[in-house]
Design a protein around this motif. Structure first.
Motif, mmCIF file in Angstrom:
data_model
loop_
_atom_site.group_PDB
_atom_site.id
_atom_site.type_symbol
_atom_site.label_atom_id
_atom_site.label_comp_id
_atom_site.label_asym_id
_atom_site.label_seq_id
_atom_site.Cartn_x
_atom_site.Cartn_y
_atom_site.Cartn_z
ATOM 1 N N TYR A 306 0.865 -1.246 -0.064
ATOM 2 C CA TYR A 306 -0.112 -0.186 0.003
ATOM 3 C C TYR A 306 0.717 1.689 0.057
ATOM 4 N N SER A 307 2.071 1.000 -0.379
ATOM 5 C CA SER A 307 3.039 2.262 -0.278
ATOM 6 C C SER A 307 4.503 1.926 -0.888
ATOM 7 N N PHE A 308 5.161 3.022 -1.624
ATOM 8 C CA PHE A 308 6.206 2.344 -2.116
ATOM 9 C C PHE A 308 7.335 2.022 -1.220
ATOM 10 N N SER A 309 7.350 2.276 0.012
ATOM 11 C CA SER A 309 8.191 2.035 1.030
ATOM 12 C C SER A 309 8.188 0.379 1.241
ATOM 13 N N GLU A 310 7.371 -0.229 0.611
ATOM 14 C CA GLU A 310 6.975 -1.638 0.659
ATOM 15 C C GLU A 310 7.344 -2.283 -0.547
ATOM 16 N N MET A 341 3.907 -3.527 -7.051
ATOM 17 C CA MET A 341 4.400 -2.016 -6.893
ATOM 18 C C MET A 341 6.003 -2.004 -7.186
ATOM 19 N N CYS A 342 6.292 -1.114 -8.230
ATOM 20 C CA CYS A 342 7.644 -1.137 -8.565
ATOM 21 C C CYS A 342 8.322 0.462 -8.701
ATOM 22 N N GLU A 343 9.528 0.480 -8.793
ATOM 23 C CA GLU A 343 9.945 1.951 -9.133
ATOM 24 C C GLU A 343 10.848 1.526 -10.221
ATOM 25 N N ILE A 344 10.613 2.754 -11.358
ATOM 26 C CA ILE A 344 11.569 2.849 -12.609
ATOM 27 C C ILE A 344 12.358 4.106 -12.437
#
Length: 452
Positions: A306-310, A341-344
């Motif tokens: 539920y958050s990008f910290s996860e 959820m991922c980061e690019i």
């Protein structure tokens, strides 16, 4: 006995404006499959069933389908309300649903609901402790005290205690805290066994001694630690038996992430040693799977990110196997989300090149970090043509680095509310607060936190 530990479903949640309902429906069906494959003897839900105290219709319908699926598998459900839930709404229909082996925590009235299960090793007692604030516990103990005092007053000719308040009987079949405490004490004295129905013993109401039940210590409950200590002390459990607690609180030492509610200064923290008498403590409130001090005091975490910290976390359900007293086996069964959820990270030209994204799931929820020195006009809209679930866009370049350079005072999140007020007081008055003033402000902060 095999139990599935879940928590923090947050049904109906939106993240960066994106509804998570479709993802939640998908993961709940996956959990039902796991429950069936594991042949679980029960499912524990440790609070924050919904994301809001007044959940949306689709969130309520989703939970209804989930409970119906578990009831269809004939698997008992044990659920407590969390800080995001309305305790009253979660408790609605609890008596009726008990007939289908769905056990919900009632609104806290000074007692803790318990249900007993049986296996080859004997009895397992499961206690349902909803999320508690100091004001809730204080009010419950004060009510107990008033009831006890009214019972001890001399009787008049009509058989009523002189000066006593009349207590209206509840229409929903639930007994008052005083009635429950008296009834439990009477049953204990007579050594009457619990009756069984559908292989599950009827619920018991736990209470401590008459002094504790009277609420004489209500005025001493000022912190979350005080509140939980009072609530746990009032649970009459058999230390020689196997005892499981389901609760929704922040235990000191647990690691938090961005999607959780945080109270400045850690006012909501409680000591893990309050739970020493329990064989397993199924906790909710913290979204990262972890244990605190010992393996048997555990947060299972959220079933979804539920958050990008996860981003780096692997979500799972916790399977707890209780064997004979003192033997508990714990393992995790991984969950696979509909969308991850991922980061690019990269330049605009890099992340929009077909060679870059053709092997990716572009439907994932994405946090995009562009390293271009100049902002891309309408960059968010353009990127969503390729990544439709792009949740958040930010830039990492020389300009943003310069903006991040902050000097001077310590970060606010590192100071408690009391420390912040002390700084303000000293700035305004050119002198530090006295011990008496500091104690007054600390109590005031706690009272204000209870109302939030």
């Amino acid at each position: 006995m095999k139990l599935i530990h879940l928590s923090d479903l947050h049904l109906g949640k939106r993240v960066y404006g994106f509804s998570m309902v479709e993802d939640q429906e998908y993961i709940l069906k996956q959990i039902l499959s796991i429950v069936k494959e594991e042949a679980a003897d029960g499912v524990m839900i440790a609070g924050d069933i919904y994301d809001k105290a007044i959940p949306s219709a689709e969130a309520v319908q989703m939970f209804d389908r989930f409970l119906t699926g578990l009831a269809g598998l004939e698997v008992p459900v044990f659920a407590v309300s969390g800080n995001h839930d309305s305790a009253e709404r979660i408790a609605f229909g609890a008596q009726l649903m008990s007939s289908r082996n769905v056990y919900l925590s009632p609104v806290y009235d000074g007692t803790v609901r318990s249900i007993s299960l049986e296996d080859t090793y004997g009895q397992v007692s499961i206690y349902l402790l909803p999320f508690l604030k100091p004001a809730v516990v204080r009010h419950a103990l004060e009510q107990d005290r008033e009831l006890l005092e009214s019972e001890q007053k001399p009787m008049n000719l009509s058989g009523e205690a002189q000066g006593a308040k009349k207590v209206k009987a509840e229409d929903n079949g639930q007994r008052t805290a005083g009635e429950k405490a008296s009834e439990t004490a009477s049953e204990t004295a007579q050594n009457m066994p619990e009756t069984e129905k559908n292989g599950i013993e009827t619920e018991k109401v736990s209470s401590e001694t008459e002094e504790c039940a009277s609420g004489t210590n209500a005025d001493k409950i000022e912190s979350y630690q005080d509140a939980l200590a009072a609530a746990v002390q009032r649970i009459s459990l058999d230390p020689s038996g196997r005892n499981v607690l389901i609760a929704h609180q922040f235990v000191a030492g647990a690691s938090r992430c961005e999607s959780e509610d945080v109270q400045v200064g850690g006012l909501d923290q409680i000591d893990v040693h309050l739970f020493d008498d329990f064989d397993y403590v199924a906790l909710g409130h913290i979204h990262s799977p972890q244990h605190v001090t010992r393996e048997e005091v555990r947060y299972c975490g959220t079933p979804l990110k539920y958050s990008f910290s996860e981003i780096g976390q692997k979500k799972s359900v916790t399977v707890v196997e209780l064997e004979q007293k003192g033997e508990v086996k714990i393992r995790e069964v991984p969950l696979t989300p509909l969308r991850d959820m991922c980061e690019i990270r990269g330049t605009y030209l890099e992340v929009t090149a077909r060679s870059f994204y053709q092997d990716r799931n572009t439907e994932d929820y994405i946090h995009m970090i562009l390293t271009d020195e100049e902002e891309i006009p309408a960059g968010l809209q353009k990127l969503r043509l390729i990544y439709p679930n792009l949740m958040h866009l930010e830039y990492d370049n020389r300009r943003t680095h310069e903006n991040r350079e902050i000097s001077g005072t310590d970060p606010l999140e590192q100071k408690s509310e009391l420390e912040l007020f002390e700084d303000f007081y000293e700035l305004q008055n050119n002198q530090a607060m006295s011990d008496q003033q500091r104690e007054f402000v600390q109590k005031l902060i706690i009272r204000l936190q209870e109302r939030m």
